[in-house]
Write a protein that holds these residues in place. Structure first.
Motif, PDB file in Angstrom:
ATOM      1  N   LEU A  91      35.586  40.384  33.348  1.00 31.02           N
ATOM      2  CA  LEU A  91      36.210  41.425  34.180  1.00 31.02           C
ATOM      3  C   LEU A  91      35.463  41.210  35.630  1.00 31.02           C
ATOM      4  CD1 LEU A  91      34.554  44.521  32.303  1.00 31.02           C
ATOM      5  CD2 LEU A  91      36.989  43.490  33.066  1.00 31.02           C
ATOM      6  N   GLU A  92      34.320  40.639  35.726  1.00 34.97           N
ATOM      7  CA  GLU A  92      34.975  40.089  37.531  1.00 34.97           C
ATOM      8  C   GLU A  92      35.259  38.399  38.319  1.00 34.97           C
ATOM      9  OE1 GLU A  92      30.006  39.460  39.555  1.00 34.97           O
ATOM     10  OE2 GLU A  92      30.856  38.310  37.831  1.00 34.97           O
ATOM     11  N   ARG A  93      35.287  38.084  37.051  1.00 37.46           N
ATOM     12  CA  ARG A  93      36.995  37.319  37.482  1.00 37.46           C
ATOM     13  C   ARG A  93      37.742  37.911  37.705  1.00 37.46           C
ATOM     14  NH1 ARG A  93      35.408  33.490  33.522  1.00 37.46           N
ATOM     15  NH2 ARG A  93      36.606  34.071  32.128  1.00 37.46           N
ATOM     16  N   ASP A  94      38.438  38.626  36.954  1.00 36.36           N
ATOM     17  CA  ASP A  94      39.614  39.553  37.592  1.00 36.36           C
ATOM     18  C   ASP A  94      38.816  40.475  38.407  1.00 36.36           C
ATOM     19  OD1 ASP A  94      40.754  37.968  35.741  1.00 36.36           O
ATOM     20  OD2 ASP A  94      41.073  39.949  33.549  1.00 36.36           O
ATOM     21  N   GLY A  95      38.249  40.324  39.266  1.00 40.84           N
ATOM     22  CA  GLY A  95      39.021  41.383  40.468  1.00 40.84           C
ATOM     23  C   GLY A  95      38.144  43.080  39.628  1.00 40.84           C
ATOM     24  N   LEU A  96      37.801  43.155  37.978  1.00 40.90           N
ATOM     25  CA  LEU A  96      37.408  44.407  37.925  1.00 40.90           C
ATOM     26  C   LEU A  96      35.571  44.983  38.152  1.00 40.90           C
ATOM     27  CD1 LEU A  96      39.885  44.389  34.790  1.00 40.90           C
ATOM     28  CD2 LEU A  96      40.111  45.011  37.707  1.00 40.90           C
ATOM     29  N   VAL A  97      35.255  43.937  38.755  1.00 43.26           N
ATOM     30  CA  VAL A  97      33.252  44.627  37.885  1.00 43.26           C
ATOM     31  C   VAL A  97      33.111  44.121  39.187  1.00 43.26           C
ATOM     32  CG1 VAL A  97      31.075  44.086  36.739  1.00 43.26           C
ATOM     33  CG2 VAL A  97      33.368  44.833  35.808  1.00 43.26           C
TER      34      VAL A  97
END
Length: 158
Positions: A91-97
């Motif tokens: 999720l962090e890689r996807d910019g969501l977290v």
């Protein structure tokens, strides 16, 4: 070896005339749960290119706008720290977290939804609710109230 007090407390199945019916009810409940979960997994995969664990992590973080430590997140979701970390990594890689260190405890990291994560989750959550509504559309208000009462009674037993 002594008998467990829990085993002593439960009546023998042969002595309890409702034992088989309770077992069948459990199996039906489990089947309904598994079918609904499988349909929701597929729905999220096909329509939102995501997984149920990602949705669950985002839901937990959405409920706690100030974020959660990784330990609190794994406890809330009843998963291992490793599982929670793997989902948060993606999720962090996807910019969501976003993960930020906690000021007074260098070992603790707090995960929080980004603005984009909030937007994506809220859209997914609305679609998820519509899908769940469709799955249980055959239940009317009286059915839902009876089911709530039954489940509440059953969970008070455990």
């Amino acid at each position: 070896m002594t008998e467990s007090p829990l085993l002593d407390a439960a009546p023998e199945p042969a002595q309890d005339p409702l034992s088989k019916r309770r077992l069948k009810a459990w199996i039906r409940l489990l089947n309904v749960t598994r079918q609904a979960e499988n349909q929701l997994r597929e729905y999220l995969r096909v329509n939102h290119d995501t997984t149920l664990p990602r949705f669950d992590v985002m839901a937990a973080l959405w409920r706690r706008r100030d974020g959660l430590s990784m330990s609190d997140l794994s406890r809330a979701l009843l998963v291992s720290n490793g599982n929670a970390t793997a989902v948060v990594d993606r999720l962090e890689r996807d910019g969501l977290v976003i993960r930020t260190p906690v000021a007074n405890d260098r070992r603790t990291v707090r995960a929080t939804l980004t603005d984009e994560g909030m937007r994506v989750f809220e859209a997914m959550a609305a679609a998820h609710e519509r899908e769940v509504n469709g799955l249980f559309a055959g239940l009317d208000a009286a059915d839902l109230e009876a089911l709530r009462t039954i489940l509440q009674k059953a969970s008070a037993q455990g």
